[in-house]
Design a protein around this motif. Structure first.
Motif, PDB file in Angstrom:
ATOM      1  N   VAL A 287       4.067   2.037 -11.728  1.00  0.00           N
ATOM      2  CA  VAL A 287       3.890   1.070 -10.643  1.00  0.00           C
ATOM      3  C   VAL A 287       2.418   0.719 -10.431  1.00  0.00           C
ATOM      4  O   VAL A 287       2.078  -0.421 -10.113  1.00  0.00           O
ATOM      5  N   ALA A 368      -5.108   8.001  -7.215  1.00  0.00           N
ATOM      6  CA  ALA A 368      -3.760   8.136  -6.656  1.00  0.00           C
ATOM      7  C   ALA A 368      -2.820   8.786  -7.645  1.00  0.00           C
ATOM      8  O   ALA A 368      -3.149   8.963  -8.812  1.00  0.00           O
ATOM      9  N   GLY A 369      -1.630   9.112  -7.151  1.00  0.00           N
ATOM     10  CA  GLY A 369      -0.555   9.582  -8.017  1.00  0.00           C
ATOM     11  C   GLY A 369      -0.231  11.037  -7.863  1.00  0.00           C
ATOM     12  O   GLY A 369       0.849  11.484  -8.236  1.00  0.00           O
ATOM     13  N   GLU A 370      -1.148  11.816  -7.318  1.00  0.00           N
ATOM     14  CA  GLU A 370      -0.940  13.252  -7.158  1.00  0.00           C
ATOM     15  C   GLU A 370      -2.020  13.730  -6.189  1.00  0.00           C
ATOM     16  O   GLU A 370      -2.988  13.009  -5.941  1.00  0.00           O
ATOM     17  N   ASP A 390      -9.041   8.557  -1.950  1.00  0.00           N
ATOM     18  CA  ASP A 390      -7.725   9.042  -2.342  1.00  0.00           C
ATOM     19  C   ASP A 390      -6.703   8.079  -1.746  1.00  0.00           C
ATOM     20  O   ASP A 390      -6.883   7.608  -0.626  1.00  0.00           O
ATOM     21  N   ASN A 391      -5.657   7.729  -2.496  1.00  0.00           N
ATOM     22  CA  ASN A 391      -4.606   6.938  -1.858  1.00  0.00           C
ATOM     23  C   ASN A 391      -3.240   7.429  -2.251  1.00  0.00           C
ATOM     24  O   ASN A 391      -2.969   7.758  -3.396  1.00  0.00           O
ATOM     25  N   TYR A 392      -2.417   7.504  -1.207  1.00  0.00           N
ATOM     26  CA  TYR A 392      -1.079   8.062  -1.342  1.00  0.00           C
ATOM     27  C   TYR A 392      -0.063   6.934  -1.285  1.00  0.00           C
ATOM     28  O   TYR A 392      -0.056   6.134  -0.349  1.00  0.00           O
ATOM     29  N   GLU A 396       8.254   3.297  -4.969  1.00  0.00           N
ATOM     30  CA  GLU A 396       9.061   2.591  -3.978  1.00  0.00           C
ATOM     31  C   GLU A 396       8.208   1.701  -3.071  1.00  0.00           C
ATOM     32  O   GLU A 396       8.640   0.620  -2.668  1.00  0.00           O
ATOM     33  N   ASP A 486       8.230  13.762   0.599  1.00  0.00           N
ATOM     34  CA  ASP A 486       6.995  14.544   0.509  1.00  0.00           C
ATOM     35  C   ASP A 486       6.811  15.321   1.810  1.00  0.00           C
ATOM     36  O   ASP A 486       7.146  14.828   2.894  1.00  0.00           O
TER      37      ASP A 486
END
Ligand code: PRX
Length: 635
Positions: A287, A368-370, A390-392, A396, A486
């Motif tokens: 994504v 991002a991603g983890e 950091d981006n969460y 989806e 999460d």
């Protein structure tokens, strides 16, 4: 500068006015008649009545102002190819590919599955689909034939676009045999296959079905293919992601909402501007690649870099850990986007590489991603001298849920936290079993999102509204809220911390995988009676898969038999799913810990693997099974 909290408040308190304003960031053929239709929760339909096109917004609308500026910059340290396409050149290439797809019988609403390495043709194919209103389904090139087959079967594509091969670290990975095997396994057969031939691996072609892109391009060079004006709520693409069951979910995205969400994220979150260069190191199969290699930067009128290769190779194909920074210098990258795993790979190299190139154009690095661990965040931040953000978010969501809106207010980040909820997202932390909102600070609960969800968020699961509602919106008792699956906590300043998944999804090197999918492949082995796969913490990859297998034949438990079986199981997963899912270890046991109702206790096994307390085991059927695993791992 505005205050972020005012910006956020308006987005949730006066959300239609807020998003009506954002909608002006893109071109509409017909303006929306209604900003939001939330009359059938949890479904949210954005910009109803409006018509637009993603490809028009990514390319055509920039032609007058910046037609000769770079749009797509392709760099491969695998093949040594480096080529830049201006908006005008990209416009021509995409129309040519669109004409080829039309000639193969693709119609508006048809699916086109794209299984390709990181080459220009993959981007042409995605944008060509968007142009003619076909639904693209990009499948990550690292997936093997089993994963690919289940996606072909679910998407039922009219055409599949692929290539002879990918390449990683100089090793050629032939795609065509994997694709042929996947088509053989799938009940659905595509009418045609369109192939980029890079000259990396020989290809057998099926007469009447397989076509070379260059042959069709020769016929359609110079084609004029107008953009199809799609309803805002018409599907732009589906992308498969893993969940709790073995069957991957086709996350379905709309057109207008997605375009607006990305257009808004570029200035507000990324502080990115037209005419600049954006460099996202992800893959088009994920994504992040859809949103921030292809659509986001182009919609914003930026050049985007499509990079094929490892972060540790040089432009001359010699090992050189400075390639990313070399590209930043060369193309004056202002915004960069990557994943913590990639940074952990770089961390093994000489930090002087971070100082070797002129990085003065770079304003921020987004990861991002983890989870971003503190030492990695600090190391790269100090080395580059730019903010690390950091981006969460999730497949989806389509765009960041929690981060710092760098273009609204440059709030300080906190190491270990992705930041605060982004505009439009009503993020809450709830108690997993009661559904009560946890208002106490630092209390661990499930991170959920209250509807209506903002533009860009998934519309539904492809052809399965019931699964969308039941999986995502009914997992917390008594409340219809979207579960991110999460765990999280929130501190006194409103910053969130993400503490891992509540379900059976694992994250290997920033790639999301379902342990159930891996288990299904392993249980297909004749000598496997039972299996549990868990994600175990790993210093480099974040997590790796570890399998616990009960063999049918007791010889398998120890000695040479066990060693051979371990090898067979690892190969089986790599062959069917791809190397990412291959367990790093296979342990043989005589029984697996389960609840009295027979549910596998994966969380307990995972805790033991990581040397943690296994938690509440009162519902466990046979505690000796867990004891034996503990003795095996920690003798
Ligand atoms: O568990 C969270 C983790 O990755 C999951 C989503 O993965 P995927 O669908 O592949 O989308 C990635 C889009 C960036 C989440 O449910 N995750 C993602 N970003 C973070 C994260 N965990 C902690 N911190 C993050 N910044």
């Amino acid at each position: 500068m505005r205050s972020y909290s005012d910006f956020y408040r308006r987005s949730v308190d006066d959300s239609e006015a807020f998003w009506a304003e954002q909608a002006r960031l893109i071109d509409w053929q017909t303006p929306p008649q209604q900003i939001l239709d939330a009359s059938h929760p949890p479904f949210a339909r954005w910009f109803v009545g409006g018509t637009t096109n993603l490809c028009h917004n990514a390319i055509d609308r920039h032609l007058d102002a910046r037609g000769d500026q770079p749009a797509l910059i392709c760099v491969s340290t695998e093949t040594g190819l480096e080529r830049s396409y201006s908006f005008r050149e990209l416009h021509a290439e995409v129309q040519c590919t669109a004409a080829s797809l039309l000639a193969l019988g693709v119609k508006r609403g048809d699916r086109v599955l794209i299984y390709m390495p990181m080459i220009a043709e993959a981007t042409f194919a995605m944008l060509a689909c968007a142009r003619i209103g076909a639904v693209h389904c990009v499948v990550f090139g690292g997936f093997a034939s089993g994963s690919l087959a289940s996606r072909i079967e679910d998407a039922e594509p009219t055409v599949i676009v692929s290539a002879d091969a990918g390449s990683r670290g100089g090793k050629v990975l032939a795609y065509k045999p994997l694709l042929d095997e996947a088509i053989r396994l799938s009940k659905h057969k595509p009418a045609a296959v369109l192939l980029a031939d890079r000259g990396l691996a020989p290809m057998d072609r099926v007469a009447g079905r397989d076509h070379l892109m260059r042959d069709l391009a020769a016929q359609h060079r110079g084609a004029v293919v107008p953009c199809a004006w799609l309803e805002s709520t018409e599907i732009s693409y589906t992308i498969y992601t893993s969940g709790t069951t073995g069957k991957p979910k086709g996350v379905q995205r709309d057109t207008g909402g997605y375009a607006v969400a990305l257009a808004a994220s570029m200035p507000h979150i990324f502080d990115a501007r037209a005419g600049e260069t954006y460099f996202c190191t992800s893959d088009i199969g994920w994504v992040v690649g859809h949103s921030y290699i292809v659509y986001g930067p182009l919609i914003a009128g930026m050049a985007t870099i499509l990079y094929e290769g490892l972060p540790t190779q040089g432009l001359d194909r010699q090992p050189d850990g400075g390639i990313w920074w070399q590209l930043v210098e060369k193309y004056k990258v202002t915004v960069m986007f990557s994943a913590p795993t990639a940074v952990r790979v770089l961390k093994k190299q000489d930090p002087a590489l971070l100082k070797k190139y002129d990085l003065s154009s770079l304003r921020a690095l987004f990861l991002a991603g983890e989870p971003l661990d503190e030492p990695t965040g600090r190391w790269i931040g100090e080395g580059l001298g730019v903010p690390i953000i950091d981006n969460y978010w999730q497949t989806e969501s389509g765009w960041p849920i929690i981060t710092i809106a760098n273009g609204v207010e440059k709030k300080p980040g906190k190491l270990g936290s992705p930041g605060v909820p982004m505009y439009g997202w009503r993020v809450k932390i709830l108690d997993e079993s009661t559904g009560e909102e946890l208002s106490a600070l630092n209390e661990k609960g499930v991170v959920v999102i209250e509807g209506p969800t903002p533009p860009g968020f998934m519309q539904t699961i492809w052809r399965d509204d019931a699964r969308f509602v039941n999986t995502y919106w009914k997992s917390v008792p008594g409340k219809m809220v979207y579960s991110t699956f999460d765990w999280g906590i929130r501190d006194a300043d409103g910053y969130f911390f993400i503490l891992g998944r509540t379900d059976d999804v694992i994250n290997v090197a920033g790639h999301r995988l379902g342990t159930r999918e891996i288990e299904e492949v392993i249980s297909g082995h004749a000598n496997v009676a039972e299996v549990a796969v868990v994600g175990v913490a790993d210093a480099l990859k974040g997590q790796v898969a570890v399998a616990f297998v009960v063999p049918r034949n007791a010889d398998g438990v120890e000695g040479a038999g066990a060693l051979a079986l371990e090898g067979e199981i690892m190969r089986r997963v790599a062959d069917q799913l791809g190397a990412l899912g291959r367990p790093s270890r296979v342990h043989f046991v005589t029984g697996l810990p389960k609840t009295r109702s027979g549910k596998l206790l994966r969380r307990a096994i995972q805790a033991i693997c990581e040397g943690r307390d296994a938690g509440d085991l009162t519902t466990m059927d046979d505690p000796a099974t867990l004891q034996r695993i503990r003795q095996l791992l920690w003798p």
